[in-house]
Design a protein around this motif. Sequence first.
Motif, short mmCIF file in Angstrom:
data_model
loop_
_atom_site.label_atom_id
_atom_site.label_comp_id
_atom_site.label_asym_id
_atom_site.label_seq_id
_atom_site.Cartn_x
_atom_site.Cartn_y
_atom_site.Cartn_z
N ARG A 21 0.84 -1.21 0.00
CA ARG A 21 0.00 0.00 0.00
C ARG A 21 0.87 1.26 0.00
NH1 ARG A 21 -4.95 1.17 4.16
NH2 ARG A 21 -5.81 2.89 2.98
N SER A 24 2.65 1.62 -3.28
CA SER A 24 1.69 2.15 -4.25
C SER A 24 1.58 3.66 -4.12
CB SER A 24 0.32 1.50 -4.03
OG SER A 24 -0.66 2.12 -4.82
N ARG A 30 -0.80 1.49 -9.11
CA ARG A 30 -1.96 0.93 -8.41
C ARG A 30 -1.56 -0.23 -7.51
NH1 ARG A 30 -5.73 -1.76 -10.69
NH2 ARG A 30 -4.40 -2.55 -12.33
N GLN A 31 -2.16 -0.24 -6.31
CA GLN A 31 -1.87 -1.31 -5.36
C GLN A 31 -2.25 -2.67 -5.93
OE1 GLN A 31 -3.48 -0.78 -1.43
NE2 GLN A 31 -2.86 -2.80 -0.77
N ALA A 32 -3.35 -2.74 -6.67
CA ALA A 32 -3.76 -4.01 -7.28
C ALA A 32 -2.70 -4.54 -8.23
CB ALA A 32 -5.09 -3.83 -8.00
N SER A 35 0.18 -5.86 -6.16
CA SER A 35 -0.21 -7.11 -5.54
C SER A 35 -0.17 -8.26 -6.54
CB SER A 35 -1.62 -6.97 -4.94
OG SER A 35 -2.02 -8.17 -4.33
N GLU A 36 -0.69 -8.04 -7.74
CA GLU A 36 -0.66 -9.07 -8.77
C GLU A 36 0.77 -9.43 -9.15
OE1 GLU A 36 -2.95 -7.29 -11.86
OE2 GLU A 36 -4.87 -7.78 -10.92
N ARG A 42 0.40 -11.60 -12.46
CA ARG A 42 0.44 -10.67 -13.59
C ARG A 42 1.60 -11.08 -14.49
NH1 ARG A 42 -0.67 -4.41 -13.10
NH2 ARG A 42 -1.89 -4.47 -14.99
#
Length: 73
Positions: A21, A24, A30-32, A35-36, A42
């Motif tokens: 977080r 980010s 983006r945090q997402a 994370s991926e 990803r």
Amino acid sequence: MNKKIVVKIAELAKDHHISLRELSRISNVRQAALSELSNGKRESISFSHIEKIAAALNIQDIREIIDLVDVEE
């Protein structure tokens, strides 16, 4: 033997004593997405994300962010 690129987001966050977080927030990625990348879910990362992460963490060597590793099939 095949090669795979690994983005070392979790390791970077741990080494810099910050959460994904916080990474980010300071990198403006983006945090997402972080994370991926951290979870290996990803398949790609943009050059701009690498640049933002490097700038946020004062990284001078791209090898601190990505690795090329051998994978067995």
